[in-house]
Design an enzyme around this catalytic site. Structure first.
Site, PDB file in Angstrom:
ATOM      1  N   SER A 227      10.796 -30.968  83.755  1.00  0.00           N
ATOM      2  CA  SER A 227      12.225 -31.141  83.492  1.00  0.00           C
ATOM      3  C   SER A 227      12.414 -31.830  82.143  1.00  0.00           C
ATOM      4  CB  SER A 227      12.882 -31.935  84.629  1.00  0.00           C
ATOM      5  OG  SER A 227      14.277 -32.004  84.457  1.00  0.00           O
ATOM      6  N   THR A 228      12.951 -33.043  82.112  1.00  0.00           N
ATOM      7  CA  THR A 228      13.223 -33.738  80.856  1.00  0.00           C
ATOM      8  C   THR A 228      11.942 -33.909  80.035  1.00  0.00           C
ATOM      9  OG1 THR A 228      14.923 -34.983  82.031  1.00  0.00           O
ATOM     10  CG2 THR A 228      14.310 -35.776  79.846  1.00  0.00           C
TER      11      THR A 228
ATOM     12  N   HIS B 276      13.765 -27.103  84.303  1.00  0.00           N
ATOM     13  CA  HIS B 276      15.186 -27.304  84.562  1.00  0.00           C
ATOM     14  C   HIS B 276      15.987 -27.032  83.297  1.00  0.00           C
ATOM     15  CE1 HIS B 276      13.993 -30.322  87.959  1.00  0.00           C
ATOM     16  NE2 HIS B 276      13.869 -29.067  88.338  1.00  0.00           N
TER      17      HIS B 276
ATOM     18  N   MET C 284      12.760 -36.236  85.084  1.00  0.00           N
ATOM     19  CA  MET C 284      13.469 -37.215  85.894  1.00  0.00           C
ATOM     20  C   MET C 284      13.534 -36.718  87.339  1.00  0.00           C
ATOM     21  SD  MET C 284      14.952 -40.198  85.533  1.00  0.00           S
ATOM     22  CE  MET C 284      15.189 -40.235  83.759  1.00  0.00           C
TER      23      MET C 284
ATOM     24  N   ASP D 158      11.594 -33.635  91.931  1.00  0.00           N
ATOM     25  CA  ASP D 158      11.416 -32.219  92.225  1.00  0.00           C
ATOM     26  C   ASP D 158       9.939 -31.844  92.139  1.00  0.00           C
ATOM     27  OD1 ASP D 158      12.142 -29.640  92.866  1.00  0.00           O
ATOM     28  OD2 ASP D 158      12.694 -29.082  90.824  1.00  0.00           O
TER      29      ASP D 158
END
Length: 379
Positions: A199-200, A226, A320, A323
């Site tokens: 993600s991030t 994401h 973050m 998941d």
């Protein structure tokens, strides 16, 4: 809350309307204080040096010095977590991906172009990303993506549940080691499937991993990053330009091929469907987002856990939240899965890998620049 303890935000946009709109989003925010605004990249660099913000939101398209050029200089002379605000056009998506490669922590897509009167549609997303970015480690942010001398990490405690010998992750004591974990029970002759969730900070981490995989890779790769619609296609195209293997945005119904990486499209879950002896890609927008994410790493992992045709290599990298952790449990409970988590030392955000480690089902914690090497040794 003590006002002095608030994180400081600088807003950079050439539109006075947009500067006011974003500022209003953070009015009375309990932990974020808007300390100033800048109208272009040149102005932003001066104000970052003078005001020393903890986080910056920056428009991509600005006169005098655009957001991309400003970002490059910021990361050299006054590094700070930056969230880019970009348009949802193809050129906007491409520029955003380059910004992520050059140090931007994250981005938010404006709903309707440069002057988005409906920016309130992404208000909660922007606020959450600013809150997250304010916690990012500047040290990790400054690190360039180059091979490191750090050795892969493993720990020494009791064995994990698995079909082969593993290292157990002990959250408080991870030591560097020059030796690889013995994998005497890992079947080299079985079919393999590589699963990656992030993600991030993920675009930069994916570039570090995917570009090191060989053209002869004897396994398919499924990737969940994401990102909203439109941006995942640009991500896939960018990775394809830089990589030896083929990288593409996944399409419904296509047959899974070795040596190809499939990026889940923004807004859709990525799954597989078995047809005879082959597997086809299933792009699903009927299942709701999981914990706010579609695509979701958990959904991918849980779907793949239904099939024992492959030994799986599951990789969870910077991001973050948590998941992937639930899905990792499903993979471990139903088949032969080797799990790798990115180390805290190289994560932009040590959230998803930390949550995975805390399941005690991760086999190795590895610096991002060494993940590809570890994947190759498992094939």
């Amino acid at each position: 809350m003590d006002f002095s303890k608030k994180r400081k935000l600088l807003i950079v946009d050439d539109s006075a309307f947009m500067r006011k709109l974003v500022s209003d989003f953070f009015q009375d925010h309990p932990t974020i204080e808007v300390i100033g605004t800048a109208r272009n990249g040149r102005d932003a660099i001066k104000k970052i040096q003078n005001l020393q913000p903890d986080v910056v939101t920056m428009d991509v398209e600005m006169p005098e010095m655009n957001g991309l050029d400003a970002l490059k200089e910021i990361m050299e002379v006054c590094p700070v977590p930056v969230i880019m605000l970009s348009s949802e056009t193809q050129s906007g998506a491409d520029t955003t991906l380059i910004a992520m490669e050059n140090g931007a922590v994250d981005f938010v897509a404006k709903p309707s172009g440069t002057i988005s009167l409906d920016l309130h549609k992404v208000k909660e997303v922007l606020i959450r990303k600013v809150e997250n970015a304010a916690q990012v480690s500047i040290i990790n942010l400054k690190k360039s993506i180059v091979p490191s001398t750090t050795i892969s990490q493993k720990v020494k405690t009791e064995p994990l549940r698995s079909t082969f010998k593993q290292a157990v992750i002990q959250k408080t004591h991870i030591e560097k080691s020059h030796s690889m974990i013995k994998r005497s029970d890992w079947r080299k002759t079985s079919k393999k499937l590589i699963l990656i969730g992030t993600s991030t900070g993920g675009p930069r981490a994916l570039q570090e991993v995917i570009t090191k995989l060989p053209k002869t890779l004897n396994a398919p790769v499924l990737i969940v990053q994401h990102m909203p619609k439109g941006f995942t296609k640009s991500l896939a195209q960018r990775l394809n330009q830089l990589s030896k293997i083929s990288v593409k945005e996944a399409e419904n119904g296509e047959i899974l091929q070795n040596g190809t990486a499939y990026v889940a499209p923004g807004g859709y879950h990525l799954k597989l469907n078995k047809i005879g002896n082959q597997f086809e890609i299933l792009i699903d927008e009927t299942e709701p987002p999981r914990a706010g994410h579609r695509p979701s790493v958990d959904v991918l992992f849980e779907n793949i856990s239904l099939y024992n045709d492959f030994d799986k290599i599951a990789v969870i990298m910077t991001g973050m939240g948590s998941d992937g952790s639930s899905g990792l449990k499903a993979l471990k409970n139903t088949g032969n899965t080797y799990a790798i988590a990115e180390s805290q030392e190289t994560c932009i955000v040590y959230g998803m890998p930390k949550a995975a480690v805390e399941t005690t089902l991760v086999d190795e914690v590895v610096d991002v620049n060494e993940i590809a090497e570890h994947i190759i040794k498992l094939l």
